[in-house]
Scaffold this active site. Sequence first.
Site, mmCIF file in Angstrom:
data_model
loop_
_atom_site.group_PDB
_atom_site.id
_atom_site.type_symbol
_atom_site.label_atom_id
_atom_site.label_comp_id
_atom_site.label_asym_id
_atom_site.label_seq_id
_atom_site.Cartn_x
_atom_site.Cartn_y
_atom_site.Cartn_z
ATOM 1 N N ARG A 1 0.903 -1.081 -0.051
ATOM 2 C CA ARG A 1 0.015 0.051 -0.019
ATOM 3 C C ARG A 1 0.848 1.193 -0.010
ATOM 4 O O ARG A 1 2.250 1.133 0.203
ATOM 5 C CB ARG A 1 -0.749 -0.165 1.236
ATOM 6 C CG ARG A 1 -1.710 -1.414 1.349
ATOM 7 C CD ARG A 1 -2.322 -1.279 2.879
ATOM 8 N NE ARG A 1 -1.364 -1.010 3.864
ATOM 9 C CZ ARG A 1 -1.495 -0.727 5.154
ATOM 10 N NH1 ARG A 1 -2.814 -0.470 5.624
ATOM 11 N NH2 ARG A 1 -0.703 -0.759 5.891
ATOM 12 N N GLU B 1 19.782 -10.159 -2.293
ATOM 13 C CA GLU B 1 18.431 -10.560 -2.283
ATOM 14 C C GLU B 1 17.793 -10.377 -1.109
ATOM 15 O O GLU B 1 16.853 -11.097 -0.889
ATOM 16 C CB GLU B 1 18.424 -12.294 -2.739
ATOM 17 C CG GLU B 1 18.902 -13.061 -1.757
ATOM 18 C CD GLU B 1 20.587 -13.321 -1.607
ATOM 19 O OE1 GLU B 1 21.064 -14.366 -1.116
ATOM 20 O OE2 GLU B 1 21.339 -12.317 -2.118
#
Length: 593
Positions: free
Chosen positions: A503, A514
């Site tokens: 959001r 990573e």
Amino acid sequence: MTGLEQKLENMDSNHAIEIAPRIWWVGHEQKDDPFQCHVYLIEQGDQSVLIDPGSKLTIANTLRKINEVISFTSIKYFVCQHQDPDITGSLELIEKLICRDDAVIVTHWRTQMLLKHYAVDIPFWLIEDNDWQLELQDRTLSFCFTPYAHFPGAFTTFDPKSGIMFSSDLFGGLTDEFSLFAKDETYLECMKPFHQHYIPSNDILQYALSVIEKYPMEMIAPQHGSIIPKKLIPYMIDGLKSLDCGLYLLLRGTTDLKKLSKFNETLKNITKTMTIFRDFKEISEALFKLIQSEIPIKALDFYVRDIDEDIIYFGKNNHYRGHVITEVPEMVSRVFETKKVSSKEGSSCELYELRHDKVGKNLYECLLIPLIFPDKESTEAVILIRLNSNENDQEKMQRVVEQMIVPLQVSIEREMIYRDMEKEREKIYQRSIRDPLTNLYTRIYMKDVVQKLLDQQNRDKSSKTVAIMMDIDHFKKVNDTYGHSQGDVVLQGVASCILEQCRSADIPIRIGGEEFVIFSQVGLDGAFQFAERIRNHIENIKWDGPVEGIKITASFGVAARQLDETLEMLISRADVALYKAKHQGRNRTCVVE
């Protein structure tokens, strides 16, 4: 009037001036030069200190003034707070005059790297090797590191006995006439252009000011401009904190690098009413009133072409804040289409064009004023003044336009410079906080913004913050098998998946390699579900190209922040949960309570 002010009221800059007990100004007043350079002497017997010795232009007068106080041979320490020739150009002559073996140049190692090219044999005494302090007869000087303001190794010098901060370039100013002491708050206007062009960024200036203001200062003695007495120090610090600095950097790539200097000069030519305003809305409203005092007008509108060739409209309807428009009034469009405008003097049609505009059943006269910026040959802005009457005195309108043309142009130029700078600043800021490969935020952004989020949670006990650590499973095998370029493809695909699920309030960050972390303001259960959604999406990504058919998975660790827990501790607990997920077989989400 204070005792010092009374003493200095009739000071003679041709002689040494004692600005505090045993502290002397021994600089030189350069006639008709806004860039005054100051030198200061701390009288300490045969351990005396000379701060920022000066240049070849000033050293002769400085030496004469030193000898009015002490013998030059009494000076042991020559403090060079940066490397510029206005304070170090005299070192070669000073070396010839020194007749003692223990004299040293006090500076930072970064400055030493440059000063050694003067090929002087004076030894260096490095402040960082001496605990940032210099012990003298009756006081101990403290050195305050102010990196990049304006030089990587820049520093200031504080004398706790007198409370004087020898501030080097900081608090310097460009003054129209010599004034050893700042008389009032107007000195801030002298400091502004100096700092705006000299200091690389507001962040750097803010840092330097935050360090300096911790000292109990009675006086600030800069290398340039005027000495600032105690009563003006808070005002000057507050005034500098709000400056936009590094303007040349922000305008890099344009042909208008002198625009801000020109703007600062033209400010002096606008009316007194104009000088009190900085906001374009306030400027426009003030201009409207000034025009209206001469001729009846109903509207003052601005149409400006920006660097992207869009037309920005400023008017009362948008409170002069400006927005891009696609439909430009026809009469305005015709003015913009004029590629070149003659600059012949004496012709009224060069200044404005009188047109008629129909509003309902009424026909009104309008003034169209084209503006040509200094580096352009075409119209870059149009001012549209709608008149209240059709019976206007042409000669009077001509006089009003002549009177207002300069402040109008300066106002628009300044607004567009600010907008251009804001665009550049936003680009620079985004480059600094975004990982270029994944478009996720960086660790630098995390330390700044997430820390503010945690501080907010400390104040609002009901708010929640969770950290979701994730790591791509067996990523090294991807690099080893398919190469780093395909590893980058995987990183980008995973990052896109993260961004799709986040959001606007979530903060996704690439920690390195990573490893990723997402900060969210949800509960522990919500964070677990959030992590599971991302995990499932990553697992179901269909890869193309060399990695087609490969299955990529990721492991997740979730931790909810405890009250007053540090950012490092929160990440560490989330990392423990991530380790647990990997230990249990990867491609799963684990939560630490």
